[in-house]
Design a protein around this motif. Sequence first.
Motif, PDB file in Angstrom:
ATOM      1  N   ASN A 109      -1.583  -2.499  11.528  1.00 19.15           N
ATOM      2  CA  ASN A 109      -2.202  -1.936  10.321  1.00 19.15           C
ATOM      3  C   ASN A 109      -1.168  -1.322   9.398  1.00 19.15           C
ATOM      4  OD1 ASN A 109      -4.735  -2.702  10.992  1.00 19.15           O
ATOM      5  ND2 ASN A 109      -5.286  -0.754  11.980  1.00 19.15           N
ATOM      6  N   GLU A 110      -0.236  -0.582  10.019  1.00 20.48           N
ATOM      7  CA  GLU A 110       0.825   0.073   9.240  1.00 20.48           C
ATOM      8  C   GLU A 110       1.677  -0.981   8.532  1.00 20.48           C
ATOM      9  OE1 GLU A 110       3.954   3.193  10.614  1.00 20.48           O
ATOM     10  OE2 GLU A 110       2.159   3.478  11.826  1.00 20.48           O
ATOM     11  N   LYS A 111       1.942  -2.031   9.278  1.00 25.80           N
ATOM     12  CA  LYS A 111       2.765  -3.117   8.729  1.00 25.80           C
ATOM     13  C   LYS A 111       2.054  -3.745   7.529  1.00 25.80           C
ATOM     14  CE  LYS A 111       4.995  -7.365  10.285  1.00 25.80           C
ATOM     15  NZ  LYS A 111       5.223  -8.233  11.437  1.00 25.80           N
ATOM     16  N   LYS A 112       0.746  -3.956   7.678  1.00 25.88           N
ATOM     17  CA  LYS A 112      -0.040  -4.565   6.612  1.00 25.88           C
ATOM     18  C   LYS A 112      -0.047  -3.679   5.365  1.00 25.88           C
ATOM     19  CE  LYS A 112      -4.216  -7.298   6.330  1.00 25.88           C
ATOM     20  NZ  LYS A 112      -5.532  -7.546   6.878  1.00 25.88           N
ATOM     21  N   GLU A 113      -0.154  -2.372   5.607  1.00 25.87           N
ATOM     22  CA  GLU A 113      -0.159  -1.409   4.503  1.00 25.87           C
ATOM     23  C   GLU A 113       1.151  -1.486   3.706  1.00 25.87           C
ATOM     24  OE1 GLU A 113      -0.853   2.938   5.116  1.00 25.87           O
ATOM     25  OE2 GLU A 113      -2.580   2.171   6.236  1.00 25.87           O
ATOM     26  N   LEU A 114       2.266  -1.471   4.466  1.00 27.80           N
ATOM     27  CA  LEU A 114       3.583  -1.545   3.814  1.00 27.80           C
ATOM     28  C   LEU A 114       3.728  -2.864   3.058  1.00 27.80           C
ATOM     29  CD1 LEU A 114       6.042  -0.146   6.545  1.00 27.80           C
ATOM     30  CD2 LEU A 114       5.116   1.042   4.583  1.00 27.80           C
ATOM     31  N   LEU A 115       3.260  -3.927   3.690  1.00 30.91           N
ATOM     32  CA  LEU A 115       3.371  -5.249   3.068  1.00 30.91           C
ATOM     33  C   LEU A 115       2.581  -5.297   1.761  1.00 30.91           C
ATOM     34  CD1 LEU A 115       4.240  -8.237   3.208  1.00 30.91           C
ATOM     35  CD2 LEU A 115       2.222  -8.686   4.581  1.00 30.91           C
ATOM     36  N   ASN A 116       1.365  -4.781   1.791  1.00 32.85           N
ATOM     37  CA  ASN A 116       0.539  -4.784   0.573  1.00 32.85           C
ATOM     38  C   ASN A 116       1.196  -3.974  -0.539  1.00 32.85           C
ATOM     39  OD1 ASN A 116      -1.368  -6.421   1.687  1.00 32.85           O
ATOM     40  ND2 ASN A 116      -2.636  -4.754   2.437  1.00 32.85           N
ATOM     41  N   GLY A 118       4.400  -3.507  -0.872  1.00 34.33           N
ATOM     42  CA  GLY A 118       5.539  -4.315  -1.341  1.00 34.33           C
ATOM     43  C   GLY A 118       5.086  -5.401  -2.305  1.00 34.33           C
ATOM     44  N   ILE A 119       3.992  -6.072  -1.937  1.00 29.06           N
ATOM     45  CA  ILE A 119       3.476  -7.159  -2.790  1.00 29.06           C
ATOM     46  C   ILE A 119       3.058  -6.601  -4.157  1.00 29.06           C
ATOM     47  CG2 ILE A 119       1.567  -8.818  -3.037  1.00 29.06           C
ATOM     48  CD1 ILE A 119       1.740  -9.224   0.038  1.00 29.06           C
ATOM     49  N   LEU A 149      11.617   0.027  -2.046  1.00 33.76           N
ATOM     50  CA  LEU A 149      10.703   1.159  -2.273  1.00 33.76           C
ATOM     51  C   LEU A 149       9.477   1.157  -1.353  1.00 33.76           C
ATOM     52  CD1 LEU A 149      10.741   1.254  -6.194  1.00 33.76           C
ATOM     53  CD2 LEU A 149      12.215   2.504  -4.619  1.00 33.76           C
ATOM     54  N   MET A 150       9.057   0.004  -0.893  1.00 30.76           N
ATOM     55  CA  MET A 150       7.769  -0.083  -0.164  1.00 30.76           C
ATOM     56  C   MET A 150       7.750   0.681   1.156  1.00 30.76           C
ATOM     57  SD  MET A 150       7.687  -3.856   1.528  1.00 30.76           S
ATOM     58  CE  MET A 150       8.528  -4.190   3.046  1.00 30.76           C
ATOM     59  N   ILE A 151       8.928   0.937   1.712  1.00 28.15           N
ATOM     60  CA  ILE A 151       8.990   1.548   3.054  1.00 28.15           C
ATOM     61  C   ILE A 151       8.909   3.077   3.009  1.00 28.15           C
ATOM     62  CG2 ILE A 151      10.233  -0.384   4.109  1.00 28.15           C
ATOM     63  CD1 ILE A 151      12.787   1.429   3.667  1.00 28.15           C
ATOM     64  N   ASN A 152       8.614   3.617   1.838  1.00 28.14           N
ATOM     65  CA  ASN A 152       8.505   5.069   1.638  1.00 28.14           C
ATOM     66  C   ASN A 152       9.762   5.814   2.102  1.00 28.14           C
ATOM     67  OD1 ASN A 152       5.833   4.690   0.744  1.00 28.14           O
ATOM     68  ND2 ASN A 152       5.151   4.625   2.892  1.00 28.14           N
ATOM     69  N   PRO A 153      10.909   5.466   1.572  1.00 28.71           N
ATOM     70  CA  PRO A 153      12.130   6.152   2.012  1.00 28.71           C
ATOM     71  C   PRO A 153      12.204   7.558   1.419  1.00 28.71           C
ATOM     72  CG  PRO A 153      12.636   4.651   0.240  1.00 28.71           C
ATOM     73  CD  PRO A 153      11.176   4.487   0.505  1.00 28.71           C
ATOM     74  N   GLU A 154      12.986   8.397   2.081  1.00 25.77           N
ATOM     75  CA  GLU A 154      13.159   9.739   1.519  1.00 25.77           C
ATOM     76  C   GLU A 154      14.297   9.742   0.504  1.00 25.77           C
ATOM     77  OE1 GLU A 154      12.879  13.038   4.365  1.00 25.77           O
ATOM     78  OE2 GLU A 154      12.053  11.579   5.769  1.00 25.77           O
TER      79      GLU A 154
END
Lengths: 239, 426
Positions: A109-116, A118-119, A149-154
């Motif tokens: 689920n987390e992966k899907k969230e990040l992917l969405n 990113g898209i 940016l999609m990976i929510n970096p600090e």
Amino acid sequence: MKALEINNLIKDYGNFRALKGISFEVNQGEIFGLIGPNAAGKTTALRIISTLLRVTSGNVKVFDYDVVKEASEVRRKISYLPEEAGAYKNLSGKNYLEFIAGFYSENGNEKKELLNKGIELANLGEKIKNKVNTYSKGMTRRLLVARALMINPELVILDEPTSGLDVIISQEVRGIIKDFVKQGTTVLLSSHNMLEVDFLCDRIALINKGEIVETGTPQGLKEKYKANNIEEVFINTIK
Amino acid sequence: MKNFLNIFKKEIRELLTKQLLIGLVFMVVMFIVMGSFIGGIQEEAKEPKPVNLAILDLNKSEYSKNILNKLTEQNKLKIELIEETDVQEAITKAKEKEMKVLLIIPENFEKEIKEMQGTNLKIYSIIDGFSLKEAISGGTINRTISILNREISLGFIQEAFPGKNPMNVINPLQMEEFVVIKGKISSGSPGMVEALVVSQFLIIPILLMMMILYAGGTIMTSMALEKENKTLETLLTLPVKRISIVIGKMAGAATVALMMAGVFLLGFRYYMSSVVPKVPGGSDLLESLGLNMSPSSYILLGISLFLAILIALTLCMILGIFAQDTKSVQIMNMPIVLLVMIPLFILMFKDVESLSFAMKVFLYAIPFSHPIIASKALIFDNYFIVFMGMTYMVVFAIALMVIAIKLFNTDKILTAKFSVKMFKRK
């Protein structure tokens, strides 16, 4: 806690000293620009902060983690976009984002969230399903910015984020960065585009021949050097 | 594990391109076509179609007719008698009748033969092309003449020794051969056993060579692509342990290489089975002599092959770090190719024990020699040399792995450069 603390950083490549003891700090939530001409040492500094290169001497800390001794922790906090970065040409844009998301997610689920996310950031429409080798330079850059940016970096580290892009795409990329920072992310970027710096950065450091020659806000520096723009500030500082 | 699998999956997707798959299919088709073509020609040679043979019998005696009849019976020749008396006219006539060979029986054939003076047959081969098939019809002519010679000799022997088998005069010695291996006796010749063993185990060094060349090239290309496509820096800043990157890349390359080598071997096996004639009862002979490998030997050989491939992959990964682009990979691959080829060619034709001390040391030092040595040693239950080789390869692989991971942790991964441009004049 500072997002980034650099103290007397020296980097040698054999007999050549690329960084001659630079020091600066980046506060959390600000966009900080490292500004200088080609071969000033910007990329070397960013590569060290990104744990790619080792320091010759000095200290570099990202959210209090040492980039050499605690490289793994630093890598969890940052996202680095190199100047001439590319993506895997035989993967589709979506597969590429999925590959990256796989390292930052604990479950499907987390992966899907990040992917969405990113898209959405890449905004490539149906072309996200096409292979990267069919993308234009601008499309690839948008994909890479989205990846960063999609990976929510600090801390996002962007090396010449708009280098080689046309005016429209550059403007689009700057817009993505500016919007993203509103979420509280810290950005460190390098550029030799002084207009870009003026538009994006809260504070800047001017670097020349491996030395920091000036630090401050764009407005403050313009006032200090009685200059109309950052370009004039830069020329005055290196005279 | 999750990160390793993610990298592994990416490598497979990145390396398994349409071009590669098309190349593989093309290679298999080539093997099948070549095997069928050459095999078909050999089949034809084994069971020759009747050769169109024109004969100009200038002797015209009963004796010459009898000999020619025997020739027809034995060799299924399609004989066309030419009536012309002039050689040039006979050639023209033979050509008109699409005959490939014109044999001229001389006028004094019977007299010269019966007086044991020997006679001279003139044979004109009418060649329209220089294909493999033409060469085979040339071989058929030679066999035809041998049959003629034998028939004439048998006639003489029968006349001289009526009631006796003339074959016992021509070949008075017959032999029955046996080979003794590992205390077991079986009928057969050493040449036959050697040919069987070589054909049985030839596949191992070839498999090794293909795997190493494919896997080595693949992993170097993968590293070079990371640099060429500017993806390496991003990969190295991901929250992934370096060992996961190294092993993920190696596993991806090995899987693709295994697939490529497997497809190559299928094609190669088909080609070899079409081209190399099978020895009847060959597998029974090997079994009776205990030359078939046991399941445990196969496992040991598998481990030995795996270790060699692991070494090749790690070595290529290290070299790949220095590759600046995919063009430089071709040059950087050369030392690995040599390290594989040298033991392969020496050990395919010579046993390691028959080599000089210096040569033995040289071969033992090359890790890729050991699976080839093991494939032969296991047949003769020489486990010591197999285990020694495996131990050496384990140590070698660990040392290389440590170097590879260390290099991945240093600036070298980004700053080391080797490019074909270095060899070009400025």
